[in-house]
Scaffold this active site. Structure first.
Site, PDB file in Angstrom:
ATOM      1  CD  GLU A   1      41.067  42.101 -52.881  1.00 21.04           C
ATOM      2  OE1 GLU A   1      41.565  41.242 -53.605  1.00 21.04           O
ATOM      3  OE2 GLU A   1      41.065  42.019 -51.646  1.00 21.04           O
TER       4      GLU A   1
ATOM      5  CG  ASP B   1      43.198  42.014 -48.390  1.00 18.40           C
ATOM      6  OD1 ASP B   1      43.764  41.775 -49.470  1.00 18.40           O
ATOM      7  OD2 ASP B   1      42.740  41.125 -47.647  1.00 18.40           O
TER       8      ASP B   1
END
Ligand code: NOJ
Length: 581
Positions: free
Chosen positions: A297, A232
């Protein structure tokens, strides 16, 4: 009568024959070498990914919330679909204010999803089926309810005082959401930095103890056999060490890859040189457990993505999402451009990640206005192009966004922007309410679309579930689901589709709106031709090709003539040229 081959060979001098044979040997060896190199390619560069949002996939205990046992029960479905790797959004301990992206215990499981035993069983069950399983690691920040943060926030002198980013005065950085990023804590009379929402304080990776604690969490799951992580907000990991102010920007609206926009240029809190080194360090931790996927990401242009992957060799993250495609345009020209750029900037041995939907952004079917024909074509592209396809649960049956009022959203994001009128967001082709793309998976026409035994599901089921569901589409060979399954199967059985090199064919050789590329693996060549228009197309094709697959029966090849129906596509196999027969 002599054959052509004999005539040509007999007229050659001895020297020429030797050179000719040597050339043949070189060609043969290089084809062999390609096979060997391919055989050595890590699994994560040839795989297909299926993203599960655990809360919405399958509820095994009837509480209206999806859970780990539910995922286990549906592994056979994913296997039958043909996807090889499952990525689960977080199910770790969390107050669930951002539904798991706010972790308060990295090695514990949130009770609504199950137990540690369930997570271990998920890993084992995926492996039993020959599948890979990837968890979601939120390293950039924790929940403000994590014991680390509670301790850190309690005083300026506690042992974890320096685990987060604290300052006496905020600088003028803005969060990734372009909202306030510094938040005041009375006990310290200081502000902490949060790149995303206020309850997600960023960790301080300049503190070696933080790094160690996070690597320990990573090792904990690796030791349990997980095949890697989706990472993330990976480009926010490090911030400028002296908190230099960001620059102003003239840009009003930002683009996916751009940190400029809304009159502000985010520089100090993203893409710091230490983040690229951190990617390599994390990679070496993972490599010590074998080949593990690290899927980042990262919002950035291609050169930035390359830095996270490892600029000269792929020794950083193993993969990074190519998010530019979340706002794809259903046009041949658009994809020609995208593929061309990706082949130039992320060439082999790197692999781009083709992604059209996820838990944060509009579903691809919404962008396609529910058009099944276009959805089939989009999947054909995703599953035949060089790179790793990443599908979001429900995309395979054409699930759509379910419009819900911003004011009642469970997702915290719309509450951050109370004054932004919805029509403006609609005009931009986006949604701020991520609940709309996270509704329960539509399995059948039963209670809660077969997702749960209760009608009271955490988010409502889309009202179209009687038309769009797995059970119905499994029975219809013409459905999107069956098309996706057939394409995934083809990808597995026809090596050029998963492992081959890729060359885009020049559009001038094809009618307008047609996209074509060739995949080559050893001696095998495959041609993919797609019609991105509603009009039928017919044109001549030279070479010896046979039809492997067509989206519709209309899409075919007859005596060197290709016919493609509206949004049709075909996959052809070379039966001559490279086979030296
Ligand atoms: C990106 C994730 O995809 C999103 O769902 C989450 O809210 C933020 N990062 C914060 O972790």
């Amino acid at each position: 009568m002599r054959s052509l081959r004999e005539t040509v060979f007999c007229n050659l001098t001895i020297e020429m024959r030797i050179i000719f044979c040597a050339l043949l040997i070189v060609l043969f060896c290089s084809l062999q070498a390609q096979h060997v190199a391919e055989a050595r390619r890590p699994w994560y560069h040839n795989t297909t990914i299926y993203q599960i949002y655990p809360r919405s996939y399958y509820d095994s205990n009837g509480d209206g919330i999806g859970d780990i046992q539910g995922i286990i029960q549906k592994l056979d479905y994913i296997k039958s679909l043909g996807c090889e790797t499952v990525w689960c959004s977080p199910f770790f301990k969390s107050p669930q204010r951002d539904f798991g992206y706010d972790i308060s215990g990295y090695t514990e499981i949130a009770p609504e999803y199950g137990t540690l035993k369930d997570a271990e069983q998920l890993i084992t069950e995926a492996h039993k089926r020959g599948m890979k399983i990837v968890f979601d690691m939120v390293m950039n920040h924790t929940s403000d309810e994590h014991p680390w943060f509670k301790e850190s926030a309690s005083s300026r002198t506690n042992p974890k005082a320096d685990w987060y980013l604290w300052r006496d005065k905020p600088n003028h950085w803005r969060s990734q959401l372009r909202t306030k990023g510094w938040h005041y804590v009375k006990a310290r009379n200081q502000y902490y930095w949060a790149s995303f929402l206020p309850f997600q304080p960023d960790l301080n990776y300049r503190n070696p103890d933080v790094k160690k604690a996070m690597f320990d969490a990573v090792k904990f799951w690796l030791a349990k056999g997980v095949d890697g992580f989706r990472l993330d907000m990976f480009n926010s990991i490090y911030k400028d060490s002296v908190f230099r102010n960001d620059a102003a920007s003239r840009k009003v609206v930002s683009e996916h890859y751009d940190t400029k926009g809304f009159k502000h240029s985010i520089t100090g809190s993203v893409n710091q040189p230490e983040s690229f080194d951190f990617a390599k360090e994390l990679r070496s931790v993972c490599d010590s457990f074998g080949e593990r996927m690290l899927l980042g990401e990262v919002y950035g242009n291609h050169p930035m993505v390359r830095r996270f992957l490892g600029k000269d060799r792929n020794d950083g993250l193993t993969l990074v999402f190519n998010f530019e495609m979340l706002r794809f345009k259903m046009r041949a020209k658009y994809f020609h451009h995208i593929i061309n750029d990706l082949e130039r900037d992320i060439p082999r041995p790197y692999a781009p990640v083709y992604v059209f939907s996820n838990h944060d952004r509009r579903r691809s079917m919404k962008r396609l206005h529910g058009d099944m024909a276009k959805a089939k074509l989009l999947h054909m592209l995703q599953l035949t192009v060089r790179g790793v396809p990443c599908m979001y649960y429900g995309e395979e049956i054409g699930m759509q966004d379910y419009r819900m009022p911003y004011s009642k959203s469970l997702d915290p994001i719309p509450h951050q922007y109370k004054n932004v009128p919805r029509f403006l967001v609609d005009l931009a082709g986006e949604t701020m309410n991520r609940d709309e793309v996270r509704t329960p998976m539509q399995w059948d026409t039963g209670t809660a679309a077969g997702f749960s035994k209760t009608e009271k599901t955490w988010l409502p089921v889309h009202t179209n579930f009687r038309q769009v569901n797995v059970e119905k589409e499994e029975r219809d060979t013409n459905s999107l689901l069956c098309t996706v399954r057939a394409l995934l199967n083809l990808r597995k059985t026809v090596p050029p589709l998963s492992m081959g090199t890729m060359s885009l064919l020049q559009s001038k050789f094809f009618p307008k709106g047609v996209l074509a590329y060739k995949r080559l693996y050893g001696k095998e060549a495959v041609l993919v031709i797609m019609n991105f228009t509603k009009d039928k197309k017919e044109f001549d094709l030279s070479g010896n090709w046979e039809r492997l697959f067509g989206i519709n029966s209309l899409d075919g090849l007859d005596k060197g003539k290709v016919s493609l129906g509206s949004y049709g596509g075909i996959i052809l196999r070379d039966t001559g040229a490279l086979n030296f027969k």
